[in-house]
Write a protein that holds these residues in place. Sequence first.
Motif, short mmCIF file in Angstrom:
data_model
loop_
_atom_site.label_atom_id
_atom_site.label_comp_id
_atom_site.label_asym_id
_atom_site.label_seq_id
_atom_site.Cartn_x
_atom_site.Cartn_y
_atom_site.Cartn_z
N SER A 168 0.83 -1.21 0.00
CA SER A 168 0.00 0.00 0.00
C SER A 168 0.87 1.26 0.00
O SER A 168 2.07 1.21 0.28
CB SER A 168 -0.91 -0.01 1.23
OG SER A 168 -0.13 0.15 2.41
N THR A 171 -0.62 2.67 5.34
CA THR A 171 -1.53 1.85 6.14
C THR A 171 -1.56 2.39 7.56
O THR A 171 -0.51 2.65 8.16
CB THR A 171 -1.07 0.38 6.16
OG1 THR A 171 -1.20 -0.18 4.86
CG2 THR A 171 -1.92 -0.43 7.14
N GLN A 241 -4.72 4.00 -2.75
CA GLN A 241 -4.03 2.78 -2.30
C GLN A 241 -3.66 2.89 -0.81
O GLN A 241 -2.56 2.55 -0.40
CB GLN A 241 -2.77 2.53 -3.14
CG GLN A 241 -3.05 2.30 -4.61
CD GLN A 241 -1.80 2.07 -5.42
OE1 GLN A 241 -0.69 2.24 -4.93
NE2 GLN A 241 -1.97 1.68 -6.68
N ILE A 243 -4.84 1.93 3.28
CA ILE A 243 -5.54 0.87 4.02
C ILE A 243 -5.74 1.31 5.46
O ILE A 243 -4.82 1.86 6.08
CB ILE A 243 -4.75 -0.45 3.98
CG1 ILE A 243 -4.64 -0.97 2.54
CG2 ILE A 243 -5.40 -1.51 4.86
CD1 ILE A 243 -3.79 -2.23 2.41
#
Length: 973
Positions: A168, A171, A241, A243
């Motif tokens: 990612s 995150t 992208q 999380i």
Amino acid sequence: MARAWSDSSSFIKQLFSSITLHGLPFTFQSSVLIIGLLFHILYIWSIFDIYFTSPLVHGMTPQRVVLPSPAKRLVLIVADGLRADKLYQYLSDENSTITTNNPDSGNPPFLKEIINEQGTWGVSHTRVPTESRPGHVALIAGFYEDVSAVTRGWKTNPVEFDSVFNQSQYTWSFGSPDILPMFAEGASDPDRVNTIMYSSDSENFAEDAADLDYWVFRHFRQLFANASSDPHLHQKLQGEQIIFFLHLLGLDTNGHAYGPHSEEYSHNIKVVDEGVREVVEFLENYYKHDGKTAYIFTSDHGMSNIGNHGDGHPDNTRTPLIAWGAGIKKPNKTHLGGYYDDVLATWNLTHLERNDASLIGINYPVNSVGELPLNYLDNTDQFKAQSLLVNAIEISEQYKVKNEFKKRTALWYKPFAPLSNSTHNPDTLITQIRNFIDKENYNEAEKLCLVLAELTLQGLRYLQTYDWLFLRSIVTIGYLGWIAYCLIFTIKEYALENTYQLSNNNSKYKENKMAKSPRTYYAYVFFPIAFWSEVLRRYHILSDYHWDRALDEHSWILVAGYTIGYILVLEVFVYSYFERKTLTACFIFTAFWPFVTSFQFRESNGPLLYSWFASCMISGTFLLLPVEKGESIILVITGGILIGVTGLIALWKSKHFIPEVDSFAQRVIWVQLGLIFSSTLLVYDTTNKLKSKAGLPLLNQILGWTILVISTSTPFIYGFRAKQHYFHRLINIVLAFAPLFVLLSISYEALFYFFFSITLLLWLFLEQKIYESESSPSSSYTHKSPNYTSKSSELVTTETRKLTLRDTRTALFFLFFIKVAFFGTGNVASLSSFYLSSVYRLTTVFNPFLMGALLLCKILIPFFIVSSVFTVVTKSVQLPAFSLFLLVLSTSDVMTLNFFYLVHDDGSWLEIGTTISHFCICSLFSLFMILQFWLSNLLVGDVYVPSLSSPDDVVLTTKRQRNTLEQEKIRIE
């Protein structure tokens, strides 16, 4: 390579020769024990090299879908320890409402709205061991970690694999310090994975664990509040992208503390459901309902009915899986397919299609072997086909790397046939798939992608199992070699006359070249070579011996009968791992066994035989009781009182048959009795405090640990004293471990400890009486060695004799009682059959290693009692202490070989976990035996056992002999 082989062979030859070239028995015994210890530790690891080697390989090129992604951000919510049936039953309840901190709240379940209106649902199936680390690795990295990884701990392990978080842009993870650092440490960019964690002290089983989930939801919202004053954070949150990982530990903690059927567990489900609602509504408002957020709600493992997990029971492997948001299909209410079973019928969700999938990674980490579940995706056919292609390429890359590695390391490599021809190889298939996609023939592309993925997975499986035949053969020969090696020494040292000297011929080890295999492979080969070389060198000891003279009245048919009977009993013990009730049948048989002895023996020992019968029948009933037992403080208190009262009776009775009163020993026993009654009262008070949710009082905790330390250290410290009477010593040992057992009991365990200890002591008395009735001066070879009592200068001779066929009965009794210790209060072969709540009287703050150590102590205590009584039995029947032990040690691996071939890594998770547990426990049994031999000698010490032989055998002869022996005593002192 040849040089290394020769050097290692020389080392092993020297190690084995040290057993036979030194004359001292201590050197012989220690050498055998050390070799046995090393051998079993290594061969226990063999199943992991054979069946569960790590699937990780490195050097693959990362793969990704080049088309635009339907989502900019992913929210992964993992409710640790949530069972699928508990969630779906709650969601299907028409009367279920949310009750949170707001008493006026009465919303319908949010996740019920999701599966009815917005998303796709199913059941995910985790894999053994059902623990947090491997479960989260499967979720976030997309592969099943090798089983041994659970032994590496939880907290500060740097990740050794690629993960979704690592792929990612950013995150943010919230939750437990036991999970989050595992994916943050070792990431390619340390700033990429952010962890927001509470302290480990917050994981307290005596408090409401739902507060841990409230903490996560609260700090999740705080992250966005911080962004209002932090432009850099705001920019990150607006990126793609990204999380958000929410780890919710409340259900796991409440499940351990109260069980999955408790009100606390059900309330925590409601808390999680409402918390998920708040998270979703907050994010949708923050991102202005842009439709670019995907949500996954699942769990890492389930929870057994008794509040544990770890094995492959369906309650531990079935977890919920709900997905909704960007790129996720809407509910299918018209064309129902999927999975339907009796469990689903109780959820009232048959109007919706159910989609099941194994746990997979969301993106494409390079180590992922997950197959993309298309039935969850809502996108164009082109996107699905491209996604499947990337999925298949990513798996095939792992196959290529692993295939090349095996080519370099295997001696005669045979490639995987389905992917080793001109039409079916990864590159050819990938080219065909791309041609189909270019021609917009997406259905054919998807079919061929599935074929490629399936073939490469089969290829990975082929490479993973490539060395199985070789390793299985070597391990089998190794175990047989160990059995033969120990047996030949047992027979030579303890059954035959000492008329043969060992051969000094050095066997030639053939130098050989092996493939570039892991180092453990060489060790697996060295032991069989060493064992069988020593067996062949000593074969003349058996072949040249006058067996007709040694057997006397025993015929070869009788010897064969004893051997076959011994092996059959071992097979019965193997079956007891699957059916605990088998040991109850064994108890019934042993209860009646003394009544088939001679009439004279039955008449002279009537009270002992009837006591033995009653004790066996009562002890056998514990093996019929269910493993899953509810808490019963009355049974615990009853067990503690019985142990204390019986200790008082034993102390009073000991004065009648112990010639000289040991006042210090009696004072020690009085102290132990006080500790037993104190621990019983402490259990009662602490349990009531915990039930009222008042927490674990500090005073109770201090008293508990004080009792534990004093009581368990007493037999070791007291054991260094001069020689004591064996009965006082055994009473001391049984009473010393009783307080710890009472503190860690929640039901009938304390009663089992009481009756099991009584049975063991009666076994000792029975063996003494049987040997006394059968012994005669001419019956067996004896060797006399002087021993002295602790209170007088009177000399008593301890006679040691050779093993006979009848001694196999004593060996089998020892094995039998070890198995009873294994299965008496639970199924040791199942990790989830022991209650974590039993340690709450000593600690409630989550500490897996401390709690595991306490549970292990509870499990091992019956073994200590068995080993101590067995040590006294060998002294009582005048056998060398090492003789019967070595006989048991050499033959118990017959059971290990059974379980070695029963291990498999396919089938249901329950079957896989059971076979692993059975082999490891049976292998550890031999390891325990070695440690128990050392420990029991330390516990029992140099006890005084009066001679059971006839008066003619006691060495109290002429005045000259008395003076000579008295001088020998002075010299020794």
